[in-house]
Design a protein around this motif. Structure first.
Motif, PDB file in Angstrom:
ATOM      1  N   PRO A 111     -39.202  12.892  17.620  1.00 39.33           N
ATOM      2  CA  PRO A 111     -39.163  12.739  16.361  1.00 39.33           C
ATOM      3  C   PRO A 111     -40.501  12.992  15.481  1.00 39.33           C
ATOM      4  O   PRO A 111     -41.567  12.666  16.273  1.00 39.33           O
ATOM      5  N   SER A 112     -40.488  12.765  14.246  1.00 39.47           N
ATOM      6  CA  SER A 112     -41.574  12.850  13.436  1.00 39.47           C
ATOM      7  C   SER A 112     -41.874  11.486  12.633  1.00 39.47           C
ATOM      8  O   SER A 112     -40.664  10.931  12.423  1.00 39.47           O
ATOM      9  N   TYR A 113     -43.037  10.723  12.584  1.00 33.52           N
ATOM     10  CA  TYR A 113     -43.146   9.531  12.237  1.00 33.52           C
ATOM     11  C   TYR A 113     -43.900   9.489  10.774  1.00 33.52           C
ATOM     12  O   TYR A 113     -45.003  10.531  10.759  1.00 33.52           O
ATOM     13  N   LEU A 114     -44.149   8.615  10.017  1.00 34.45           N
ATOM     14  CA  LEU A 114     -44.677   8.364   9.064  1.00 34.45           C
ATOM     15  C   LEU A 114     -44.863   6.841   8.813  1.00 34.45           C
ATOM     16  O   LEU A 114     -43.946   6.176   8.604  1.00 34.45           O
ATOM     17  N   THR A 115     -46.344   6.319   8.944  1.00 33.28           N
ATOM     18  CA  THR A 115     -46.723   5.138   8.815  1.00 33.28           C
ATOM     19  C   THR A 115     -46.880   4.616   7.389  1.00 33.28           C
ATOM     20  O   THR A 115     -48.062   5.312   6.676  1.00 33.28           O
ATOM     21  N   LEU A 116     -46.217   4.037   6.613  1.00 33.61           N
ATOM     22  CA  LEU A 116     -46.424   3.396   5.297  1.00 33.61           C
ATOM     23  C   LEU A 116     -47.634   2.461   5.076  1.00 33.61           C
ATOM     24  O   LEU A 116     -47.927   1.634   5.972  1.00 33.61           O
ATOM     25  N   PRO A 117     -48.250   2.505   4.073  1.00 35.88           N
ATOM     26  CA  PRO A 117     -49.155   1.533   3.680  1.00 35.88           C
ATOM     27  C   PRO A 117     -48.806  -0.051   3.912  1.00 35.88           C
ATOM     28  O   PRO A 117     -47.774  -0.224   3.717  1.00 35.88           O
ATOM     29  N   GLN A 118     -49.575  -0.708   4.186  1.00 40.39           N
ATOM     30  CA  GLN A 118     -49.221  -2.404   4.157  1.00 40.39           C
ATOM     31  C   GLN A 118     -48.765  -2.864   2.858  1.00 40.39           C
ATOM     32  O   GLN A 118     -49.344  -2.454   1.769  1.00 40.39           O
ATOM     33  N   ASN A 119     -47.398  -3.504   2.787  1.00 41.30           N
ATOM     34  CA  ASN A 119     -46.951  -4.105   1.577  1.00 41.30           C
ATOM     35  C   ASN A 119     -46.771  -5.614   1.750  1.00 41.30           C
ATOM     36  O   ASN A 119     -46.319  -6.236   2.864  1.00 41.30           O
ATOM     37  N   THR A 133     -43.101   1.945  10.161  1.00 40.53           N
ATOM     38  CA  THR A 133     -43.360   3.385  10.287  1.00 40.53           C
ATOM     39  C   THR A 133     -41.692   3.944  10.219  1.00 40.53           C
ATOM     40  O   THR A 133     -40.740   3.513  10.794  1.00 40.53           O
ATOM     41  N   ILE A 134     -41.670   4.961   9.369  1.00 38.94           N
ATOM     42  CA  ILE A 134     -40.319   5.712   9.125  1.00 38.94           C
ATOM     43  C   ILE A 134     -40.186   6.824   9.986  1.00 38.94           C
ATOM     44  O   ILE A 134     -41.283   7.605  10.302  1.00 38.94           O
ATOM     45  N   GLN A 135     -39.057   6.916  10.754  1.00 44.31           N
ATOM     46  CA  GLN A 135     -38.756   7.930  11.702  1.00 44.31           C
ATOM     47  C   GLN A 135     -37.521   8.701  11.354  1.00 44.31           C
ATOM     48  O   GLN A 135     -36.593   8.278  10.826  1.00 44.31           O
ATOM     49  N   VAL A 136     -38.055  10.105  11.509  1.00 43.63           N
ATOM     50  CA  VAL A 136     -36.824  11.174  11.332  1.00 43.63           C
ATOM     51  C   VAL A 136     -37.054  11.938  12.253  1.00 43.63           C
ATOM     52  O   VAL A 136     -37.713  12.173  13.244  1.00 43.63           O
ATOM     53  N   SER A 137     -36.007  12.951  12.470  1.00 47.05           N
ATOM     54  CA  SER A 137     -36.055  14.046  13.542  1.00 47.05           C
ATOM     55  C   SER A 137     -37.068  15.081  13.330  1.00 47.05           C
ATOM     56  O   SER A 137     -37.731  15.167  12.316  1.00 47.05           O
ATOM     57  N   ASN A 138     -37.402  15.981  14.433  1.00 44.00           N
ATOM     58  CA  ASN A 138     -38.716  16.811  14.249  1.00 44.00           C
ATOM     59  C   ASN A 138     -38.363  17.749  13.153  1.00 44.00           C
ATOM     60  O   ASN A 138     -39.051  18.141  12.425  1.00 44.00           O
ATOM     61  N   ALA A 139     -37.027  18.234  13.143  1.00 48.01           N
ATOM     62  CA  ALA A 139     -36.633  19.197  12.028  1.00 48.01           C
ATOM     63  C   ALA A 139     -36.848  18.612  10.638  1.00 48.01           C
ATOM     64  O   ALA A 139     -37.078  19.658   9.744  1.00 48.01           O
ATOM     65  N   GLY A 141     -39.422  16.948   9.720  1.00 50.54           N
ATOM     66  CA  GLY A 141     -40.777  16.424   9.587  1.00 50.54           C
ATOM     67  C   GLY A 141     -41.397  16.844   8.258  1.00 50.54           C
ATOM     68  O   GLY A 141     -42.225  15.917   7.318  1.00 50.54           O
ATOM     69  N   GLY A 142     -41.042  17.858   7.844  1.00 56.02           N
ATOM     70  CA  GLY A 142     -41.489  18.432   6.490  1.00 56.02           C
ATOM     71  C   GLY A 142     -40.901  17.603   5.449  1.00 56.02           C
ATOM     72  O   GLY A 142     -41.711  17.404   4.290  1.00 56.02           O
ATOM     73  N   TRP A 143     -39.589  17.362   5.392  1.00 55.53           N
ATOM     74  CA  TRP A 143     -38.944  16.402   4.517  1.00 55.53           C
ATOM     75  C   TRP A 143     -39.674  15.022   4.155  1.00 55.53           C
ATOM     76  O   TRP A 143     -40.129  14.590   3.099  1.00 55.53           O
ATOM     77  N   LEU A 144     -40.184  14.538   5.443  1.00 55.56           N
ATOM     78  CA  LEU A 144     -40.672  13.351   5.369  1.00 55.56           C
ATOM     79  C   LEU A 144     -42.088  13.527   4.991  1.00 55.56           C
ATOM     80  O   LEU A 144     -42.521  12.585   4.052  1.00 55.56           O
ATOM     81  N   ALA A 145     -42.815  14.388   5.022  1.00 54.89           N
ATOM     82  CA  ALA A 145     -44.218  14.553   4.454  1.00 54.89           C
ATOM     83  C   ALA A 145     -44.169  14.843   3.034  1.00 54.89           C
ATOM     84  O   ALA A 145     -45.257  14.119   2.431  1.00 54.89           O
ATOM     85  N   SER A 146     -43.191  15.423   2.634  1.00 52.88           N
ATOM     86  CA  SER A 146     -43.277  15.541   1.205  1.00 52.88           C
ATOM     87  C   SER A 146     -42.544  14.454   0.330  1.00 52.88           C
ATOM     88  O   SER A 146     -42.789  14.297  -0.798  1.00 52.88           O
ATOM     89  N   HIS A 147     -42.084  13.571   0.932  1.00 52.61           N
ATOM     90  CA  HIS A 147     -41.448  12.198   0.455  1.00 52.61           C
ATOM     91  C   HIS A 147     -42.128  10.936   0.920  1.00 52.61           C
ATOM     92  O   HIS A 147     -41.887   9.634   0.690  1.00 52.61           O
ATOM     93  N   LYS A 148     -43.532  11.282   1.141  1.00 50.37           N
ATOM     94  CA  LYS A 148     -44.343  10.175   1.763  1.00 50.37           C
ATOM     95  C   LYS A 148     -44.812   9.290   0.505  1.00 50.37           C
ATOM     96  O   LYS A 148     -44.712   7.849   0.569  1.00 50.37           O
ATOM     97  N   LEU A 151     -41.581   7.241  -0.592  1.00 51.77           N
ATOM     98  CA  LEU A 151     -41.314   5.938   0.320  1.00 51.77           C
ATOM     99  C   LEU A 151     -42.055   4.793   0.103  1.00 51.77           C
ATOM    100  O   LEU A 151     -41.736   3.681   0.193  1.00 51.77           O
ATOM    101  N   SER A 152     -43.465   5.294  -0.179  1.00 52.85           N
ATOM    102  CA  SER A 152     -44.524   4.161  -0.543  1.00 52.85           C
ATOM    103  C   SER A 152     -44.090   3.476  -1.722  1.00 52.85           C
ATOM    104  O   SER A 152     -44.335   2.108  -1.654  1.00 52.85           O
ATOM    105  N   ASP A 153     -43.800   4.025  -2.671  1.00 51.99           N
ATOM    106  CA  ASP A 153     -43.292   3.139  -3.921  1.00 51.99           C
ATOM    107  C   ASP A 153     -42.157   2.429  -3.865  1.00 51.99           C
ATOM    108  O   ASP A 153     -41.985   1.522  -4.472  1.00 51.99           O
ATOM    109  N   LEU A 154     -41.171   3.156  -3.100  1.00 50.76           N
ATOM    110  CA  LEU A 154     -39.961   2.421  -2.772  1.00 50.76           C
ATOM    111  C   LEU A 154     -39.664   1.262  -1.860  1.00 50.76           C
ATOM    112  O   LEU A 154     -39.102   0.295  -2.156  1.00 50.76           O
ATOM    113  N   PHE A 155     -40.448   1.195  -0.886  1.00 56.16           N
ATOM    114  CA  PHE A 155     -40.510   0.345   0.268  1.00 56.16           C
ATOM    115  C   PHE A 155     -40.690  -1.149  -0.307  1.00 56.16           C
ATOM    116  O   PHE A 155     -39.783  -2.111   0.000  1.00 56.16           O
TER     117      PHE A 155
END
Length: 206
Positions: A111-119, A133-139, A141-148, A151-155
């Motif tokens: 999987p691909s991971y993205l850790t969000l800032p502390q809220n 940390t948000i988890q998505v599939s490896n495929a 990973g690009g989507w996750l990086a582009s929506h960083k 996600l930080s604003d929405l969380f």
């Protein structure tokens, strides 16, 4: 005067005598004549005896035969060596393909991971501080990086939708994580988020 009687004298030229040899003197021995049948037998044996040219031809034939056998053995040795090299190369190719395929599959399953800032948010007179940390599939990973940023604003908004009481038990934490995952996918209109992992959690009642 009385005449002496004359001795008869024989002329050797007038008489034919056989030559008499002295047995005690080998030098005077005369070889016996060889019969004709003995000469014929000797001539026949000589004609049947192999000539030097035949022996030479046989030796040359044996040499050529050994040379031919040596060339055949050399050809077999070269063929065996080439076959071994080809088999080794084939094994290396197959082994490399297997390893490469496994690596690709492993990368696809990782999987691909993205850790969000502390809220920090306040819900029902309780302050919640959380790092996830948000988890998505490896495929994806690009989507996750582009929506960083999205996600930080929405969380922080999604955090207010969970039940604070669920944060005190293990079963409640599982419900809270599932609530966060569902809300994020719904608000982003996707299903790419596989899980929301809680790295840090602190709650305080006022």
């Amino acid at each position: 005067m009385t005449d002496k009687p004359k001795r008869p004298r024989l002329l050797s030229s007038e008489l034919d005598f056989e030559e008499i040899t002295d047995p005690s003197n080998p030098g005077t021995a005369k070889s016996a004549p060889v019969p004709d049948w003995a000469n014929d037998a000797e001539d026949q044996a000589s004609s049947q005896r192999p000539q030097p040219a035949l022996f030479k031809s046989a030796a040359r034939y044996g040499s050529d035969e050994r040379k031919s056998a040596k060339e055949k053995n050399s050809g077999r040795d070269n063929f065996t060596m080439y076959a071994a090299v080809i088999a080794l190369l084939g094994f290396i190719v197959i082994f490399g393909t297997i390893v490469y395929t496994k690596q690709i599959k492993s990368d696809e399953l990782t999987p691909s991971y993205l850790t969000l800032p502390q809220n920090v948010v306040t819900v029902d007179d309780q302050t919640i501080r959380m790092v996830v940390t948000i988890q998505v599939s490896n495929a994806d990973g690009g989507w996750l990086a582009s929506h960083k940023q999205a996600l930080s604003d929405l969380f922080p908004i999604v955090m207010t939708t969970i039940d604070v009481n669920d944060l005190s038990t293990e079963e409640g934490m599982e419900r809270a994580r599932e609530k966060l995952r569902t809300e994020l996918n719904t608000r982003l209109q996707t299903d790419k988020i596989q899980a929301v992992l809680v790295d840090e959690l602190l709650t305080r009642t006022h």
